[in-house]
Design an enzyme around this catalytic site. Structure first.
Site, mmCIF file in Angstrom:
data_model
loop_
_atom_site.group_PDB
_atom_site.id
_atom_site.type_symbol
_atom_site.label_atom_id
_atom_site.label_comp_id
_atom_site.label_asym_id
_atom_site.label_seq_id
_atom_site.Cartn_x
_atom_site.Cartn_y
_atom_site.Cartn_z
ATOM 1 N N ASP A 175 43.419 41.259 39.999
ATOM 2 C CA ASP A 175 43.545 42.083 38.799
ATOM 3 C C ASP A 175 45.039 42.289 38.537
ATOM 4 O O ASP A 175 45.869 42.123 39.435
ATOM 5 C CB ASP A 175 42.845 43.417 39.024
ATOM 6 C CG ASP A 175 43.095 44.403 37.905
ATOM 7 O OD1 ASP A 175 42.794 44.065 36.743
ATOM 8 O OD2 ASP A 175 43.618 45.493 38.190
ATOM 9 N N ASP A 190 46.639 44.997 35.800
ATOM 10 C CA ASP A 190 47.045 46.366 35.480
ATOM 11 C C ASP A 190 46.593 47.341 36.565
ATOM 12 O O ASP A 190 45.401 47.475 36.831
ATOM 13 C CB ASP A 190 46.458 46.795 34.136
ATOM 14 C CG ASP A 190 46.985 45.941 32.991
ATOM 15 O OD1 ASP A 190 48.204 45.934 32.783
ATOM 16 O OD2 ASP A 190 46.172 45.282 32.315
ATOM 17 N N THR A 194 42.237 39.476 34.218
ATOM 18 C CA THR A 194 42.645 40.731 33.591
ATOM 19 C C THR A 194 41.899 41.036 32.310
ATOM 20 O O THR A 194 41.587 40.124 31.530
ATOM 21 C CB THR A 194 44.164 40.715 33.314
ATOM 22 O OG1 THR A 194 44.538 41.912 32.638
ATOM 23 C CG2 THR A 194 44.575 39.504 32.475
ATOM 24 N N LYS A 202 35.564 43.255 31.807
ATOM 25 C CA LYS A 202 35.134 44.161 32.874
ATOM 26 C C LYS A 202 34.617 45.466 32.255
ATOM 27 O O LYS A 202 35.194 45.923 31.279
ATOM 28 C CB LYS A 202 36.314 44.477 33.798
ATOM 29 C CG LYS A 202 36.984 43.250 34.407
ATOM 30 C CD LYS A 202 38.260 43.651 35.160
ATOM 31 C CE LYS A 202 39.039 42.416 35.601
ATOM 32 N NZ LYS A 202 40.309 42.760 36.290
ATOM 33 N N ASP A 241 41.857 47.711 41.413
ATOM 34 C CA ASP A 241 42.286 49.096 41.571
ATOM 35 C C ASP A 241 41.371 50.102 40.900
ATOM 36 O O ASP A 241 41.556 51.302 41.076
ATOM 37 C CB ASP A 241 43.692 49.268 40.984
ATOM 38 C CG ASP A 241 43.678 49.282 39.462
ATOM 39 O OD1 ASP A 241 44.032 50.336 38.883
ATOM 40 O OD2 ASP A 241 43.302 48.277 38.847
#
Length: 229
Positions: A12, A14, A115, A147, A172
């Site tokens: 990922d 960000d 992403t 996502k 995250d």
């Protein structure tokens, strides 16, 4: 011989590699003000790691606004433009992330950037992160759904020629972890701005600082074993 795995690592961006979620927060709050309101902390937390369509829907619902297509399209353009301005100021690495990418470079394992950021902004971010670290990159505007749906991870695994179940995703956020799980990947969770609940197939780590090859093997093996239990 024990199954060491993984065969690929899917990153990922960000909040995992760069601390860009804070820039997205600025852009979203600026958008809320443009729309005549204030985005609540709960709404902001809910969209961390989510795709643009869900973000806009959450924002408009939070502000008590009808989901008017034209107005939502205008808000999306503003978010993109404002975020691009903020990205241009530079992206700050998450602790240990740059060293983790260099570790993978040295190991020669296939890697992908996965992403929810759209391609134009991702390209700008890759100028800071270094596109040489990734064999492929997949962005939210290149799959049917971002996502927390699994499409991004499924596409990344396909491009790398590796089954999703042989991949370790590094995430995250709750939305990102859920997307990777739905694709069948093992998940190493390094929380950033919001807590991520534990669960079978998720290995939580406080940061990427000090990450080793053995850690990657162990995280993959533990997540796979927990999912199979």
């Amino acid at each position: 011989m024990p199954d060491k795995g993984p065969d690929a690592v899917l990153w990922d961006m960000d909040g995992t590699l760069v601390d860009s979620e804070k820039l997205w927060t600025v852009a979203l709050h600026d958008t809320a003000r443009l729309l005549g309101g204030t985005m609540s902390p709960a709404a902001r937390a809910a969209v961390v790691g989510g795709d643009m369509a869900r973000t806009l829907a959450t924002l408009f619902d939070d502000l008590g606004l009808p989901r008017d297509r034209a107005r939502m399209a205008e808000a999306e353009r503003f978010i993109d433009d404002r975020t691009a301005e903020l990205f241009a100021g530079g992206l700050e690495w998450r602790p240990g992330a740059q060293e983790a990418l260099r570790l993978l470079d040295g190991l020669g394992w296939p890697t992908a950037l996965v992403t929810n950021t759209e391609r134009a902004l991702t390209e700008a971010a890759l100028d800071s992160i270094g596109r040489e670290h990734f064999a492929v990159s997949v962005c939210a505007d290149e799959v049917p759904s971002g996502k927390p749906d699994p499409d991004l991870y499924l596409r990344a695994a396909e491009l790398l020629g590796v089954p999703p179940t042989r991949c370790l995703a590094v995430e995250d956020s709750p939305n990102g972890a859920l997307a990777a799980e739905r694709a069948g990947a093992a998940v190493l969770v390094v929380p950033c701005d919001v807590p991520v609940p534990a669960g079978p197939g998720r290995v939580l780590r406080p940061s990427l600082v000090g990450l080793t090859r053995a850690d990657l093997h162990a995280s993959y093996a533990q997540a796979r074993a927990e999912r199979a239990a």
